[in-house]
Design a protein around this motif. Structure first.
Motif, mmCIF file in Angstrom:
data_model
loop_
_atom_site.group_PDB
_atom_site.id
_atom_site.type_symbol
_atom_site.label_atom_id
_atom_site.label_comp_id
_atom_site.label_asym_id
_atom_site.label_seq_id
_atom_site.Cartn_x
_atom_site.Cartn_y
_atom_site.Cartn_z
ATOM 1 N N ALA A 1 36.634 46.617 33.040
ATOM 2 C CA ALA A 1 37.090 45.365 32.428
ATOM 3 C C ALA A 1 36.309 44.178 32.989
ATOM 4 O O ALA A 1 35.910 43.276 32.237
ATOM 5 N N LEU B 1 39.252 51.374 35.892
ATOM 6 C CA LEU B 1 39.447 50.606 34.657
ATOM 7 C C LEU B 1 39.252 49.113 34.903
ATOM 8 O O LEU B 1 38.721 48.400 34.040
ATOM 9 N N VAL C 1 40.418 49.975 27.562
ATOM 10 C CA VAL C 1 40.756 49.935 28.990
ATOM 11 C C VAL C 1 42.231 49.576 29.179
ATOM 12 O O VAL C 1 42.930 50.198 29.989
#
Length: 163
Positions: A131, A127, A16
């Protein structure tokens, strides 16, 4: 076995971060090319497509263009760009926006600062969610494994009095 529940999310986080860095770097480079004010007449040398997918029902095709132009310092620059208009074919003359430096950054896309910013923010948001899920998973697993230790060899004996 416990390490697996930390290693896999950390690997996903590393991927990521890599894609986040790449998206941000691409945004800065294209933005720098548009903001430099330098343009040149470029020529489309080649167009080609790449195809990815499982080969059955989910196939994605990406159009690529290869451009060439001469920078104001006389260097001939050739670059490849994904996307772009399908109406641009080999031999077409295009306006190239570029930023000078040791490594020239160029694009044949028309300036669309809001579109570029929106797409970059969208990618970074997705992303960020991935995460957050990874970090949340590791925190939850850590809390659960410390509250209910798995694999302990301790046994408690219970004595029943009475009878």
């Amino acid at each position: 076995m416990d390490a697996l529940f930390y290693v896999v999310p950390c690997l996903i986080l590393a991927i990521v971060l890599f894609f986040g860095f790449h998206a941000t770097r691409h945004w800065w480079q294209i933005r720098a090319a548009w903001n430099s004010g330098l343009t040149a007449e470029g020529r489309c040398l080649r167009t080609f497509t790449t195809t990815y997918g499982n080969g059955r029902d989910q196939v994605r095709t990406m159009l690529h263009h290869v451009y060439e132009f001469t920078a104001r310092d006389g260097r001939v620059v050739r670059f490849e760009e994904e996307g772009g208009p399908a109406t641009t074919v080999e031999g077409d003359i295009v306006t190239v926006h570029y930023a000078e430096g040791a490594r020239i950054v160029a694009t044949a896309r028309r300036p669309s600062r809001a579109g570029l910013a929106a797409s970059t923010v969208g990618v970074l948001a997705i992303l960020g969610v991935v995460a957050a899920i990874c970090v949340g998973f590791m925190i939850t697993y850590h809390d659960m494994s410390s509250e209910f230790p798995f694999g302990d060899d301790t046994t408690e004996s219970v004595t029943i009095e009475g009878s």
